[in-house]
Design a protein around this motif. Structure first.
Motif, PDB file in Angstrom:
ATOM      1  N   MET A   6     -55.322  -8.871  48.620  1.00 18.75           N
ATOM      2  CA  MET A   6     -56.026  -8.904  47.334  1.00 18.75           C
ATOM      3  C   MET A   6     -56.112  -7.517  46.705  1.00 18.75           C
ATOM      4  N   PHE A   9     -52.724  -6.529  45.465  1.00 14.73           N
ATOM      5  CA  PHE A   9     -52.315  -7.275  44.275  1.00 14.73           C
ATOM      6  C   PHE A   9     -52.715  -6.532  42.999  1.00 14.73           C
ATOM      7  N   TYR A  10     -53.900  -5.962  43.014  1.00 11.63           N
ATOM      8  CA  TYR A  10     -54.397  -5.277  41.816  1.00 11.63           C
ATOM      9  C   TYR A  10     -53.976  -3.818  41.715  1.00 11.63           C
ATOM     10  N   THR A  58     -55.026 -17.964  48.079  1.00 11.28           N
ATOM     11  CA  THR A  58     -55.351 -16.672  47.474  1.00 11.28           C
ATOM     12  C   THR A  58     -54.251 -16.231  46.521  1.00 11.28           C
ATOM     13  N   LEU A  62     -54.762 -15.720  42.466  1.00 10.43           N
ATOM     14  CA  LEU A  62     -54.485 -14.420  41.854  1.00 10.43           C
ATOM     15  C   LEU A  62     -53.383 -14.522  40.803  1.00 10.43           C
ATOM     16  N   GLY A  65     -54.588 -16.367  37.650  1.00 10.96           N
ATOM     17  CA  GLY A  65     -55.409 -15.495  36.819  1.00 10.96           C
ATOM     18  C   GLY A  65     -54.592 -14.471  36.065  1.00 10.96           C
ATOM     19  N   ALA A  66     -53.546 -13.971  36.678  1.00  6.57           N
ATOM     20  CA  ALA A  66     -52.713 -12.941  36.057  1.00  6.57           C
ATOM     21  C   ALA A  66     -51.725 -13.501  35.045  1.00  6.57           C
ATOM     22  N   GLU A 125     -44.493  -9.961  39.204  1.00  2.97           N
ATOM     23  CA  GLU A 125     -45.746  -9.424  38.672  1.00  2.97           C
ATOM     24  C   GLU A 125     -45.740  -7.899  38.754  1.00  2.97           C
TER      25      GLU A 125
END
Length: 168
Positions: A6, A9-10, A58, A62, A65-66, A125
């Motif tokens: 997580m 990912f960001y 998860t 994610l 949302g992205a 992404e």
């Protein structure tokens, strides 16, 4: 591993993709080796699918949302199927009929397709889209179709018990 995934990912999509790939590979290997070496345990049989589903869920959340609705809709369908089939398997196990809803070939193909699609989406992404994103979204829709199809197969196999037709 999920908290690291997580955070990555960001902050670093390549690391997030690498963590997801590592999770997918170790999932395959631990199941394969446990069966090959006959080292299956009740604890492993419980924890392995839960851990796999948590990592996939998860990634789905994610990415939804992205990416917005184009990814969120198939992700929601996949999550609903996973929860439904998990509940069905638990209920069938209570009835002593877990074997009738054991993982089949279509479920394995669905999982492989999901893993490839999610890996592609995670990688895309980190690269801000492009052809890889288009291909991966298409593959996610194929995975969604396989998800629904395999879910229906499980419910069809369980129907005699669900409907009470096999109760005597």
């Amino acid at each position: 591993m999920i908290p690291f995934f997580m955070v990555a990912f960001y902050h670093n999509g390549i690391i997030a993709t690498s963590i997801f790939i590592a999770a997918a590979i170790t999932d395959f290997l631990d199941g394969y080796l446990a069966r090959k070496w006959k080292m299956c345990s009740p604890f492993g049989a419980f924890v392995d699918p839960v851990a796999d589903k948590l990592m996939v869920a998860t990634a789905l959340v994610l990415l939804a949302g992205a990416s917005g609705p184009i990814v969120a809709v198939p992700c929601s369908i996949i999550l609903c199927r996973e929860i439904g089939v998990s509940a069905l398997r638990e209920w069938m196990a209570e009835k002593g009929k877990r074997g009738s809803v054991a993982v089949g070939w279509s479920g394995k193909v669905k999982t492989a397709c999901q893993m490839v699609a999610l890996t592609g989406l995670l990688w895309a992404e980190s690269m801000s889209g492009g052809v890889l994103e288009t291909i991966s979204i298409s593959l996610l829709y194929v995975a969604t179709l396989l998800t629904v199809t395999s879910g229906l197969e499980y419910f069809k196999a369980a129907w005699p018990t669900l409907s009470g037709a096999d109760s005597g």
